[in-house]
Design an enzyme around this catalytic site. Structure first.
Site: not given
Length: 122
Positions: A22, A26, A28, A66, A111
């Site tokens: 993590c 990345h 979600h 975004h 999450e």
């Protein structure tokens, strides 16, 4: 009476100094549930109009959707973890979701479908 809406946002992040994957960038698809607690109903029979609740939440969610959350001003000094995201949302919504009849009660941030946090404020 508790009144809530659910929504979502997509965003990228990484957890600084995290001992694992993590720490890498990345993304979600976070799910969010915002709950307002009403002490009494208005003359129309509502604790809070869903339109008002959706509008307030939508304005704050738009700041995160975004985006690279690590670049958001609220996450410059702290990791954009689900816990910190829930705290950011709660703090941002506390004032607009408060009246003599209702107040912000909780913010839930998931999450994943199986991992999340509920924050009730200070």
């Amino acid at each position: 009476m508790d009144i809530y809406i659910t929504t979502h946002f997509c965003g990228g992040h990484h957890l600084r100094a995290y001992p694992g994957d993590c720490e890498n960038p990345h993304g979600h698809n976070w799910k969010v549930k915002v709950t307002v607690r009403a002490d009494r109903l208005d003359p129309l029979g509502m604790g809070i109009d869903f339109r008002q609740l959706k509008g307030a939440v939508g304005a704050v969610i738009d700041e995160l959707d975004h985006k690279n959350l690590n670049e958001h001003p609220s996450f410059q000094e702290r990791n954009p973890s689900s816990e910190h995201i829930a705290m950011f949302l709660f703090d941002s919504l506390r004032e607009p979701l408060q009246s003599d009849r209702f107040r912000l009660y909780s913010v839930e941030v998931l999450e994943t479908d199986t991992s999340g946090v509920v924050y009730y404020g200070d």
